[in-house]
Design a protein around this motif. Structure first.
Motif, PDB file in Angstrom:
ATOM      1  N   SER A   1      62.312  35.125  47.048  1.00 54.21           N
ATOM      2  CA  SER A   1      63.546  34.408  47.366  1.00 54.21           C
ATOM      3  C   SER A   1      63.311  32.971  47.809  1.00 54.21           C
ATOM      4  CB  SER A   1      64.335  35.166  48.443  1.00 54.21           C
ATOM      5  OG  SER A   1      63.558  35.326  49.615  1.00 54.21           O
ATOM      6  N   THR A   2      62.092  32.645  48.275  1.00 56.03           N
ATOM      7  CA  THR A   2      61.828  31.267  48.712  1.00 56.03           C
ATOM      8  C   THR A   2      60.976  30.483  47.721  1.00 56.03           C
ATOM      9  OG1 THR A   2      59.881  31.984  49.977  1.00 56.03           O
ATOM     10  CG2 THR A   2      61.986  31.898  51.154  1.00 56.03           C
ATOM     11  N   VAL A   3      60.615  31.102  46.599  1.00 53.66           N
ATOM     12  CA  VAL A   3      59.716  30.459  45.634  1.00 53.66           C
ATOM     13  C   VAL A   3      60.364  29.214  45.025  1.00 53.66           C
ATOM     14  CG1 VAL A   3      58.591  30.742  43.387  1.00 53.66           C
ATOM     15  CG2 VAL A   3      58.487  32.577  45.060  1.00 53.66           C
ATOM     16  N   VAL A   4      59.570  28.159  44.894  1.00 51.21           N
ATOM     17  CA  VAL A   4      60.013  26.954  44.186  1.00 51.21           C
ATOM     18  C   VAL A   4      59.775  27.183  42.705  1.00 51.21           C
ATOM     19  CG1 VAL A   4      59.615  24.485  43.875  1.00 51.21           C
ATOM     20  CG2 VAL A   4      59.468  25.490  46.155  1.00 51.21           C
ATOM     21  N   LEU A   5      60.795  26.991  41.898  1.00 50.80           N
ATOM     22  CA  LEU A   5      60.721  27.299  40.478  1.00 50.80           C
ATOM     23  C   LEU A   5      59.846  26.302  39.723  1.00 50.80           C
ATOM     24  CD1 LEU A   5      64.462  28.216  39.825  1.00 50.80           C
ATOM     25  CD2 LEU A   5      62.575  29.738  40.443  1.00 50.80           C
ATOM     26  N   ASP A   6      59.237  26.818  38.656  1.00 47.20           N
ATOM     27  CA  ASP A   6      58.487  26.004  37.690  1.00 47.20           C
ATOM     28  C   ASP A   6      57.298  25.272  38.304  1.00 47.20           C
ATOM     29  OD1 ASP A   6      60.295  26.744  35.635  1.00 47.20           O
ATOM     30  OD2 ASP A   6      61.685  25.206  36.314  1.00 47.20           O
ATOM     31  N   LYS A   7      56.749  25.795  39.409  1.00 49.39           N
ATOM     32  CA  LYS A   7      55.547  25.219  39.997  1.00 49.39           C
ATOM     33  C   LYS A   7      54.501  26.317  40.158  1.00 49.39           C
ATOM     34  CE  LYS A   7      57.441  21.259  42.501  1.00 49.39           C
ATOM     35  NZ  LYS A   7      57.522  20.567  43.818  1.00 49.39           N
ATOM     36  N   GLU A   8      53.264  26.026  39.764  1.00 49.46           N
ATOM     37  CA  GLU A   8      52.202  27.021  39.848  1.00 49.46           C
ATOM     38  C   GLU A   8      51.805  27.228  41.310  1.00 49.46           C
ATOM     39  OE1 GLU A   8      47.868  28.029  37.756  1.00 49.46           O
ATOM     40  OE2 GLU A   8      48.823  26.065  37.470  1.00 49.46           O
ATOM     41  N   PHE A   9      51.730  28.487  41.715  1.00 56.07           N
ATOM     42  CA  PHE A   9      51.389  28.813  43.094  1.00 56.07           C
ATOM     43  C   PHE A   9      50.468  30.028  43.131  1.00 56.07           C
ATOM     44  CE2 PHE A   9      55.097  31.288  41.963  1.00 56.07           C
ATOM     45  CZ  PHE A   9      54.850  32.540  42.501  1.00 56.07           C
ATOM     46  N   ALA A  10      49.814  30.246  44.270  1.00 57.54           N
ATOM     47  CA  ALA A  10      48.965  31.420  44.454  1.00 57.54           C
ATOM     48  C   ALA A  10      49.872  32.634  44.647  1.00 57.54           C
ATOM     49  CB  ALA A  10      48.049  31.237  45.648  1.00 57.54           C
ATOM     50  N   TYR A  11      49.783  33.555  43.712  1.00 57.93           N
ATOM     51  CA  TYR A  11      50.649  34.728  43.704  1.00 57.93           C
ATOM     52  C   TYR A  11      50.041  35.870  44.509  1.00 57.93           C
ATOM     53  CZ  TYR A  11      52.325  39.097  41.516  1.00 57.93           C
ATOM     54  OH  TYR A  11      52.775  40.368  41.279  1.00 57.93           O
ATOM     55  N   LYS A  12      48.715  36.023  44.435  1.00 57.43           N
ATOM     56  CA  LYS A  12      48.040  37.017  45.252  1.00 57.43           C
ATOM     57  C   LYS A  12      46.633  36.530  45.594  1.00 57.43           C
ATOM     58  CE  LYS A  12      46.946  40.000  41.241  1.00 57.43           C
ATOM     59  NZ  LYS A  12      47.109  41.380  40.745  1.00 57.43           N
ATOM     60  N   CYS A  13      46.124  37.031  46.723  1.00 55.38           N
ATOM     61  CA  CYS A  13      44.836  36.589  47.244  1.00 55.38           C
ATOM     62  C   CYS A  13      43.969  37.778  47.635  1.00 55.38           C
ATOM     63  CB  CYS A  13      45.034  35.704  48.474  1.00 55.38           C
ATOM     64  SG  CYS A  13      45.556  34.011  48.126  1.00 55.38           S
ATOM     65  N   LEU A  14      42.666  37.584  47.492  1.00 51.98           N
ATOM     66  CA  LEU A  14      41.702  38.551  48.000  1.00 51.98           C
ATOM     67  C   LEU A  14      41.320  38.121  49.409  1.00 51.98           C
ATOM     68  CD1 LEU A  14      39.856  41.010  47.222  1.00 51.98           C
ATOM     69  CD2 LEU A  14      38.105  39.324  46.662  1.00 51.98           C
TER      70      LEU A  14
END
Length: 337
Positions: free
Chosen positions: A121-134
């Motif tokens: 719900s807070t994601v900025v559209l059309d920008k690459e971001f870290a989706y998951k992390c180890l």
């Protein structure tokens, strides 16, 4: 001056002068060089085809994250590299929290966890971001108390620095070392390797993005009494998620003797409890804006971000008159790197 000299090698290590590499590329992930705290939601930057994590692209709160099953596919050598990288970034976080870390009795868990974004719900559209992390499952270390009089360390401050809840921080005294305290952080939110993604508008699905009105007894304009049932609405996904799509109920609650406007969310897929959303007033006693209230995974990699467009006022007799309320459910595709 002494503290500055002690921190200088640490800052050089975390800033990237000390190399860190893990098995990220071997499992289709990108190693975070250097590792960073609160990695999920950070902007992915590319320099000479090398990806790294920059500043936060959008705000992520602990309740927007989920912990996936343990990742055990690391060799002894890889585990050593991850531990070194984790220790570097944990040390920096400790320094940022103005806590002096002891160099003795330092331990790092060899168990690893995957932290993944579940609420977009807070994601900025059309920008690459870290989706998951180890990240590490648990991290323990000792700190030197700088304060006198046995003042207890503030667990909430440590929790904030590590991006976890206060309940995840355990602080215990060291009987044989009066000035030392052991700190253990469960599920520290530090990114060692990451998978990136972009949330893009699923434009071919626009026919399912139309609004749906909330009505009470068939009327678009209605009055809500405190703690009485209000109107409910479901999104329209066509033939998809017919039995599992969420249901939303608008109702009036109460806080400080004043009526509040709330949204109850019924999860019909996992049947887990979803926290009620209390809608913020745009002006005292007035609600007039579009509120993002929920994210729903319609199908694989397709997410609907639910919004309620509302115009309402609190009356002198502490009721809420809703002029109109409409639900929209635009859909977005999660495009993984």
């Amino acid at each position: 001056m002494r503290n500055s000299l002690l921190l200088l090698p640490l800052l050089l290590q975390v800033s990237g002068c000390t190399t860190f590499s893990g098995p990220g590329s071997d499992i289709g992930w990108t190693d975070a060089v250097p590792p960073v705290g609160n990695g999920v939601g950070r902007k992915v930057e590319t320099n000479h085809r090398v990806k790294s994590l920059g500043q936060a692209a959008f705000q992520v709160t602990p309740d927007q994250l989920e912990i996936l099953p343990t990742y055990n596919a690391v060799s002894t050598e890889e585990n050593t590299k991850y531990s070194a990288g984790a220790n570097a970034v944990f040390s920096q976080i400790t320094a940022d929290a103005k806590i002096e870390r002891s160099t003795s009795n330092l331990s790092q868990s060899s168990d690893w966890k995957i932290v993944q974004l579940k609420d977009f719900s807070t994601v900025v559209l059309d920008k690459e971001f870290a989706y998951k992390c180890l990240t590490a499952k648990e991290y323990s270390y000792e700190v030197i108390q700088k304060t006198s009089g046995n003042v207890k360390l503030d667990a909430s401050k440590i929790a904030q620095a590590f991006g976890v809840t206060a309940a995840a921080v355990e602080v215990s005294a060291s009987p044989d070392k009066p000035n030392h305290t052991k700190v253990t952080i469960a599920e520290p939110n530090v990114c060692l390797s990451f998978v990136s993604a972009t949330l893009e508008r699923a434009r071919w699905l626009t026919r399912y993005d139309g609004t749906r009105s909330l009505r009470l007894d068939g009327a678009k304009k209605f009055t809500l009494n405190i703690n009485e049932p209000g109107p409910t609405v479901e999104p329209d996904f066509g033939k998809r998620a017919v039995q599992t799509k969420p249901r939303y109920q608008l109702y009036a609650g109460e806080a400080g003797g004043k009526a509040t406007l709330n949204v109850m969310i019924e999860d019909r897929e996992t049947h887990q409890e979803v926290p009620t959303k209390i809608l913020k007033e745009t002006l005292p006693g007035v609600w007039k804006q579009s509120y993002k209230v929920h994210t729903f995974n319609v199908e694989e990699d397709i997410y609907a971000i639910m919004s309620l467009d509302i115009e309402a006022k609190r009356t002198a007799d502490n009721k809420i008159v809703v002029t109109y309320a409409e639900l929209s459910s635009p859909e977005y595709k999660l495009k993984r790197d």
